[in-house]
Scaffold this active site. Structure first.
Site, PDB file in Angstrom:
ATOM      1  N   LYS A 152     -15.762 -42.882  10.965  1.00 16.12           N
ATOM      2  CA  LYS A 152     -14.504 -43.459  10.459  1.00 16.12           C
ATOM      3  C   LYS A 152     -14.787 -44.569   9.446  1.00 16.12           C
ATOM      4  CE  LYS A 152     -11.323 -41.098  12.755  1.00 16.12           C
ATOM      5  NZ  LYS A 152     -10.604 -40.014  12.068  1.00 16.12           N
ATOM      6  N   LYS A 154      -2.664 -40.634  23.252  1.00 19.43           N
ATOM      7  CA  LYS A 154      -3.297 -39.547  24.008  1.00 19.43           C
ATOM      8  C   LYS A 154      -3.059 -38.204  23.306  1.00 19.43           C
ATOM      9  CE  LYS A 154      -3.887 -38.460  28.878  1.00 19.43           C
ATOM     10  NZ  LYS A 154      -4.621 -37.404  29.007  1.00 19.43           N
ATOM     11  N   TYR A 183     -16.777 -44.772  21.635  1.00 22.34           N
ATOM     12  CA  TYR A 183     -16.300 -44.162  20.380  1.00 22.34           C
ATOM     13  C   TYR A 183     -17.497 -43.750  19.514  1.00 22.34           C
ATOM     14  CZ  TYR A 183     -12.764 -43.197  16.817  1.00 22.34           C
ATOM     15  OH  TYR A 183     -11.940 -42.571  15.905  1.00 22.34           O
TER      16      TYR A 183
HETATM   17  P1  NAD Z   1      -5.654 -33.627  17.619  1.00 23.74           P
HETATM   18  O1  NAD Z   1      -6.696 -33.015  18.506  1.00 23.74           O
HETATM   19  O2  NAD Z   1      -4.247 -33.301  17.890  1.00 23.74           O
HETATM   20  O3  NAD Z   1      -5.972 -33.337  16.096  1.00 23.74           O
HETATM   21  C1  NAD Z   1      -7.290 -33.156  15.599  1.00 23.74           C
HETATM   22  C2  NAD Z   1      -7.222 -31.960  14.693  1.00 23.74           C
HETATM   23  O4  NAD Z   1      -8.471 -31.763  14.008  1.00 23.74           O
HETATM   24  C3  NAD Z   1      -6.922 -30.663  15.458  1.00 23.74           C
HETATM   25  O5  NAD Z   1      -5.761 -30.072  14.949  1.00 23.74           O
HETATM   26  C4  NAD Z   1      -8.142 -29.796  15.163  1.00 23.74           C
HETATM   27  O6  NAD Z   1      -7.814 -28.424  15.087  1.00 23.74           O
HETATM   28  C5  NAD Z   1      -8.564 -30.365  13.824  1.00 23.74           C
HETATM   29  N1  NAD Z   1      -9.920 -29.933  13.472  1.00 23.74           N
HETATM   30  C6  NAD Z   1     -11.081 -30.169  14.152  1.00 23.74           C
HETATM   31  N2  NAD Z   1     -12.104 -29.511  13.548  1.00 23.74           N
HETATM   32  C7  NAD Z   1     -11.569 -28.860  12.467  1.00 23.74           C
HETATM   33  C8  NAD Z   1     -12.089 -27.990  11.477  1.00 23.74           C
HETATM   34  N3  NAD Z   1     -13.388 -27.631  11.465  1.00 23.74           N
HETATM   35  N4  NAD Z   1     -11.247 -27.497  10.532  1.00 23.74           N
HETATM   36  C9  NAD Z   1      -9.945 -27.815  10.526  1.00 23.74           C
HETATM   37  N5  NAD Z   1      -9.368 -28.630  11.452  1.00 23.74           N
HETATM   38  C10 NAD Z   1     -10.184 -29.130  12.410  1.00 23.74           C
HETATM   39  O7  NAD Z   1      -5.899 -35.217  17.757  1.00 23.74           O
HETATM   40  P2  NAD Z   1      -5.273 -36.453  16.964  1.00 23.74           P
HETATM   41  O8  NAD Z   1      -5.556 -37.619  17.830  1.00 23.74           O
HETATM   42  O9  NAD Z   1      -3.895 -36.150  16.541  1.00 23.74           O
HETATM   43  O10 NAD Z   1      -6.241 -36.579  15.715  1.00 23.74           O
HETATM   44  C11 NAD Z   1      -5.784 -36.562  14.372  1.00 23.74           C
HETATM   45  C12 NAD Z   1      -6.497 -37.641  13.577  1.00 23.74           C
HETATM   46  O11 NAD Z   1      -6.072 -38.919  14.026  1.00 23.74           O
HETATM   47  C13 NAD Z   1      -8.017 -37.634  13.705  1.00 23.74           C
HETATM   48  O12 NAD Z   1      -8.596 -37.963  12.463  1.00 23.74           O
HETATM   49  C14 NAD Z   1      -8.261 -38.762  14.698  1.00 23.74           C
HETATM   50  O13 NAD Z   1      -9.551 -39.311  14.611  1.00 23.74           O
HETATM   51  C15 NAD Z   1      -7.208 -39.725  14.232  1.00 23.74           C
HETATM   52  N6  NAD Z   1      -6.870 -40.813  15.150  1.00 23.74           N
HETATM   53  C16 NAD Z   1      -6.518 -40.548  16.429  1.00 23.74           C
HETATM   54  C17 NAD Z   1      -6.204 -41.579  17.294  1.00 23.74           C
HETATM   55  C18 NAD Z   1      -5.810 -41.319  18.726  1.00 23.74           C
HETATM   56  O14 NAD Z   1      -5.872 -42.254  19.550  1.00 23.74           O
HETATM   57  N7  NAD Z   1      -5.368 -40.129  19.066  1.00 23.74           N
HETATM   58  C19 NAD Z   1      -6.230 -42.917  16.838  1.00 23.74           C
HETATM   59  C20 NAD Z   1      -6.584 -43.157  15.519  1.00 23.74           C
HETATM   60  C21 NAD Z   1      -6.905 -42.095  14.680  1.00 23.74           C
END
Ligand code: NAD
Length: 260
Positions: free
Chosen positions: A165, A195, A158
């Site tokens: 974060k 995922k 990570y």
């Molecule tokens: P995702 O890929 O579906 O979403 C990430 C989003 O960030 C995408 O829509 C992407 O277009 C956007 N993004 C990236 N760069 C950008 C920019 N320059 N301008 C505008 N938007 C931008 O993946 P996700 O897992 O749904 O992630 C959403 C949030 O949840 C993130 O902050 C991620 O760290 C967090 N998160 C995810 C998990 C997991 O296991 N999937 C767990 C905890 C937290």
């Protein structure tokens, strides 16, 4: 959805960071829609705009492009939203980025360029969102971001995202303190692994999923639905006294130190 929670669900707000139906933001948007909340989407590029336009469930929602790494994009977004809708009740910030080449191997190999870019997109952007969203929340509101356990403890691969974060979680506390006088609450949901497009870039992600499923008291991984419901609660008036918090929605994984 529970009718009572829906009664206190927010009226209208912005979802930032929905890439596709696997996105955590999709789970949040879906639950809010079930509560008749009006949604406005902000996506990174035209490619994602088209994706949402093709989704029947959000066919009545307006979609704007806002690349949070571009100077002026966030200010412009809330300016346009203010002109079109007057005021909003909430913003969901569900955005993160790192070069996937640096989501594996050693953290000390993180490049300066990727460190700054990841911090800019995944952490600093929340600060700017708060600054400009405040202007369209004259009656108060709720701002929510997404974090992960890797902010608190070391999770293999990570790497830079864990450091980012941690900064994001600290930002939530400072922003909550700043915006309290405007009756704007700022919180984060620390979600268990799911995922998605973003998480598939983390090396060995399927092993993390398996590990968390075994470790969690509920004996399973979280779903987008779990996250959607918790976020709807935090955005609703039921959470009127909660601000500056990092709420784990991870089937309880974070409380377990050792498991036999
Ligand atoms: P995702 O890929 O579906 O979403 C990430 C989003 O960030 C995408 O829509 C992407 O277009 C956007 N993004 C990236 N760069 C950008 C920019 N320059 N301008 C505008 N938007 C931008 O993946 P996700 O897992 O749904 O992630 C959403 C949030 O949840 C993130 O902050 C991620 O760290 C967090 N998160 C995810 C998990 C997991 O296991 N999937 C767990 C905890 C937290």
């Amino acid at each position: 959805m529970n009718g009572n929670l829906c009664n206190l669900a927010p009226r209208i707000g912005v979802i930032m960071g929905m890439a596709n139906e696997y996105s955590i933001a999709y789970g949040i948007a879906k639950t809010l829609t079930e509560c008749n909340t009006k949604l406005i989407f902000a996506v990174q590029s035209d490619r994602f705009k088209q994706k949402i336009a093709d989704m029947e469930e959000f066919k009545n929602s307006e979609v704007f492009v806002c690349d949070v790494s571009q100077e002026g994009d966030i200010e412009k977004l809330f300016d346009v939203i203010g002109n079109l809708y007057g005021s909003i009740d909430f913003v969901v910030h569900s955005i993160a980025f790192s070069d996937r080449k640096e989501l594996q191997g050693k953290y000390y190999d993180t490049s300066r360029g990727n460190f700054l870019n990841a911090m800019n997109i995944s952490c600093y952007s929340l600060t700017e969102v708060c600054k400009y969203a405040k202007e369209v929340m004259p009656n108060g509101g709720s701002i929510l971001t997404l974090s992960y356990y890797g902010a608190e403890k070391v999770v293999p691969n990570y790497n830079v995202m864990g450091v980012v974060k941690a900064a994001l979680e600290a930002s939530v506390r400072y922003l909550a303190s700043d915006l309290g006088e405007f009756n704007i609450r700022v919180n984060a949901v620390s979600a268990g692994p799911i995922k998605t497009l973003a998480s598939s870039g983390v090396g060995g992600f399927s092993k993390i999923l398996e590990y968390e499923q075994n470790r969690s008291p509920l004996g399973r991984n979280v779903t987008k639905d779990d996250i959607g419901k918790a976020c709807t609660f935090l955005l609703s008036d039921f959470a009127s006294g909660i601000t500056g918090e990092i709420i784990h929605v991870d089937c309880g994984s974070n409380i377990v130190g050792v498991k036999f």
